[in-house]
Design an enzyme around this catalytic site. Sequence first.
Site, short mmCIF file in Angstrom:
data_model
loop_
_atom_site.label_atom_id
_atom_site.label_comp_id
_atom_site.label_asym_id
_atom_site.label_seq_id
_atom_site.Cartn_x
_atom_site.Cartn_y
_atom_site.Cartn_z
N CYS A 98 0.85 -1.18 0.00
CA CYS A 98 0.00 0.00 0.00
C CYS A 98 0.89 1.24 0.00
CB CYS A 98 -0.89 -0.02 1.24
SG CYS A 98 -1.99 1.39 1.36
N HIS A 140 -9.03 -4.01 -1.76
CA HIS A 140 -8.01 -3.24 -1.02
C HIS A 140 -8.36 -1.74 -1.04
CE1 HIS A 140 -3.71 -2.26 0.15
NE2 HIS A 140 -4.16 -1.10 -0.30
N GLU A 141 -8.67 -1.23 -2.22
CA GLU A 141 -8.98 0.21 -2.33
C GLU A 141 -10.27 0.55 -1.61
OE1 GLU A 141 -6.66 2.05 -3.23
OE2 GLU A 141 -5.46 0.40 -4.00
N HIS A 144 -9.99 1.31 1.96
CA HIS A 144 -9.55 2.68 2.29
C HIS A 144 -10.76 3.60 2.52
CE1 HIS A 144 -5.22 2.52 1.98
NE2 HIS A 144 -5.27 1.92 0.80
NI NI Z 1 -3.67 0.93 -0.08
#
Ligand code: NI
Length: 190
Positions: A98, A140-141, A144
Site C-alpha cells: 500500500c 483493497h482500495e 480505504h
Molecule cells: Ni492501499
Amino acid sequence: MIYPIVAYGHPNLRKIAVDIDKDYPNLDKFIESMYESMYESNGVGLAAPQVNRSIRLFVVDATPFSDEIPEPIEFKRVFINAKIIERTGDDWAFQEGCLSVPGINEEVMRPAKIRIQYYDENWEFHDEYFDDIPARIIQHEYDHLEGILFVDRLSPLRKTILKGKLMDIAKGKTKVSYRMIYPKLKNKRK
Ligand code: NI
C-alpha cells in the site's frame, strides 16, 4: 498535479469516506491527478483518502501486474460511490502492499469474487462482478473508503512483528521515493 500520499498513522486514513455528487468541484481534474499520483508512486490503485480527500472515489490500473502473470490484464478505471454488495468464493492469499504503508508487503486473505455497483467518470452506473486480481485490488482500495488498511487484516502475530516498522512509517523514518503527509505525533520530533 501529483498529490503527496497520506502515511500510516494519519487519522484521515481512518475516516469513513462520503459519497459525492455530480457537482463535485473539478472532478475531471481530480481524477486525472489521482492517476498521475498513482503512476508517480508506482501503485496499481489509489483511493481518495490516501491523498487526504475523504470521498468515495478510487482509481485502479492493474497493467503493471501483467509482467508477473501469464495472462495480461487490462484493468484501468475509476470507481465513484462504489458499493460492494456481494463477496463470494473462497478466501485466497495474495501479497499486498500500500502506498500509505511503504516497505511492507504481506499476504492478505480475501474472498475471490465480488459484485460491485459504482459510477464511472461519466456518471454511468455499473453493476459488475470481478474476480482474481481485479477483485483483489478493488477490495483493497474499497477498504480505504471504510478507514481500513491491509495491515489491519493480518494475524495478531504478524501485526506485533510489524509494529516497529509501522511506527517508523508514521514517524517518517522509512525511505520513500514519493512525497508523503505524515501524522502529527504527540511525542518529540521525528
Ligand atoms: Ni492501499
